[in-house]
Design a protein around this motif. Structure first.
Motif, short mmCIF file in Angstrom:
data_model
loop_
_atom_site.label_atom_id
_atom_site.label_comp_id
_atom_site.label_asym_id
_atom_site.label_seq_id
_atom_site.Cartn_x
_atom_site.Cartn_y
_atom_site.Cartn_z
N MET A 1 46.25 6.68 4.67
CA MET A 1 45.05 5.79 4.92
C MET A 1 44.43 6.64 6.41
O MET A 1 45.08 7.08 6.78
N THR A 2 43.45 6.97 6.50
CA THR A 2 42.69 8.12 7.20
C THR A 2 42.56 6.74 8.96
O THR A 2 41.75 6.18 8.12
N LEU A 3 43.27 7.08 9.68
CA LEU A 3 42.40 6.99 11.14
C LEU A 3 41.66 7.49 11.80
O LEU A 3 41.96 8.28 11.86
N LYS A 4 41.49 6.88 12.43
CA LYS A 4 40.86 7.45 13.71
C LYS A 4 40.25 6.38 14.87
O LYS A 4 40.45 5.65 15.40
N ILE A 5 40.93 7.51 16.39
CA ILE A 5 41.05 7.09 17.32
C ILE A 5 40.29 7.58 18.91
O ILE A 5 40.37 8.83 18.33
N LYS A 6 39.96 6.83 19.40
CA LYS A 6 40.01 7.18 20.47
C LYS A 6 40.34 7.40 21.78
O LYS A 6 41.06 5.76 22.20
N VAL A 7 41.38 7.84 22.87
CA VAL A 7 41.83 7.75 23.52
C VAL A 7 40.85 6.97 24.42
O VAL A 7 42.29 6.70 24.66
N SER A 8 40.27 7.14 24.84
CA SER A 8 39.43 6.26 26.23
C SER A 8 40.14 4.83 25.95
O SER A 8 39.36 3.63 26.80
N ASP A 9 39.60 4.49 24.14
CA ASP A 9 40.05 3.18 23.62
C ASP A 9 41.56 2.55 24.28
O ASP A 9 41.57 1.33 24.66
N TYR A 10 41.79 3.32 25.04
CA TYR A 10 43.64 2.77 25.35
C TYR A 10 43.99 3.11 26.91
O TYR A 10 44.63 2.95 27.41
N GLY A 11 42.30 2.88 27.39
CA GLY A 11 42.67 2.75 29.39
C GLY A 11 42.52 4.37 29.84
O GLY A 11 43.05 4.54 30.92
N PHE A 12 41.63 5.54 28.89
CA PHE A 12 41.79 6.42 29.96
C PHE A 12 40.49 7.33 29.96
O PHE A 12 39.95 6.83 28.99
N GLU A 13 40.60 7.37 31.02
CA GLU A 13 39.01 8.37 31.05
C GLU A 13 39.28 9.75 30.39
O GLU A 13 39.18 10.53 30.69
N ASP A 14 38.99 9.74 29.40
CA ASP A 14 39.05 10.77 28.27
C ASP A 14 38.50 10.54 26.92
O ASP A 14 38.53 9.86 26.09
N ASP A 15 37.63 12.28 26.56
CA ASP A 15 36.74 12.08 25.16
C ASP A 15 37.17 12.29 23.98
O ASP A 15 36.60 12.22 23.05
N LEU A 16 38.99 12.16 23.92
CA LEU A 16 39.25 12.50 22.79
C LEU A 16 39.34 11.54 21.87
O LEU A 16 39.27 10.71 22.21
N GLU A 17 38.41 12.60 20.25
CA GLU A 17 38.63 12.31 19.46
C GLU A 17 39.82 12.29 18.06
O GLU A 17 39.38 13.30 18.39
N ILE A 18 41.00 11.23 18.26
CA ILE A 18 41.93 11.46 16.98
C ILE A 18 41.49 11.11 15.54
O ILE A 18 41.41 9.91 15.46
N THR A 19 41.06 12.04 14.54
CA THR A 19 41.10 11.87 13.48
C THR A 19 41.43 12.42 11.80
O THR A 19 42.36 13.17 12.46
N GLY A 20 42.77 11.85 11.17
CA GLY A 20 43.56 12.36 10.26
C GLY A 20 44.04 10.81 9.20
O GLY A 20 44.09 9.62 10.39
N GLU A 21 45.51 11.50 8.53
CA GLU A 21 46.34 10.78 8.22
C GLU A 21 46.96 10.36 9.70
O GLU A 21 47.14 10.61 10.63
N ALA A 22 48.03 8.76 9.35
CA ALA A 22 48.00 7.90 10.17
C ALA A 22 49.65 9.02 10.84
O ALA A 22 49.58 9.19 12.20
N ASP A 23 50.72 9.16 10.47
CA ASP A 23 51.28 10.50 11.41
C ASP A 23 50.97 11.30 12.20
O ASP A 23 51.43 11.89 12.48
N GLU A 24 49.84 12.09 11.42
CA GLU A 24 49.49 12.72 12.14
C GLU A 24 48.45 12.81 13.16
O GLU A 24 47.99 13.72 14.41
#
Length: 62
Positions: A1-24
């Motif tokens: 399953m593909t995950l998509k996360i935003k680093v900003s959702d974890y309390g950081f002022e950061d625009d990075l979004e990461i999408t891919g398979e869970a381990d990646e």
């Protein structure tokens, strides 16, 4: 399953979004956090962070 996360959702002022398979996504998140924010999270800590934000453990199993 593909995950998509935003680093900003974890309390950081950061625009990075990461999408891919869970381990990646977990490894990219860990690497980014260490390189950019100076925090060395274990794989287990990252999995716990993701589950706390609503991702299921099943979605992270390969």
């Amino acid at each position: 399953m593909t995950l998509k996360i935003k680093v900003s959702d974890y309390g950081f002022e950061d625009d990075l979004e990461i999408t891919g398979e869970a381990d990646e996504v977990i490894e990219k998140f860990r690497s980014h956090m260490e390189e950019e924010h100076g925090i060395d999270y274990s794989k287990e800590a990252v999995i716990q962070m993701f589950t706390n934000r609503g991702h299921s453990l099943e979605s992270m199993k390969q």
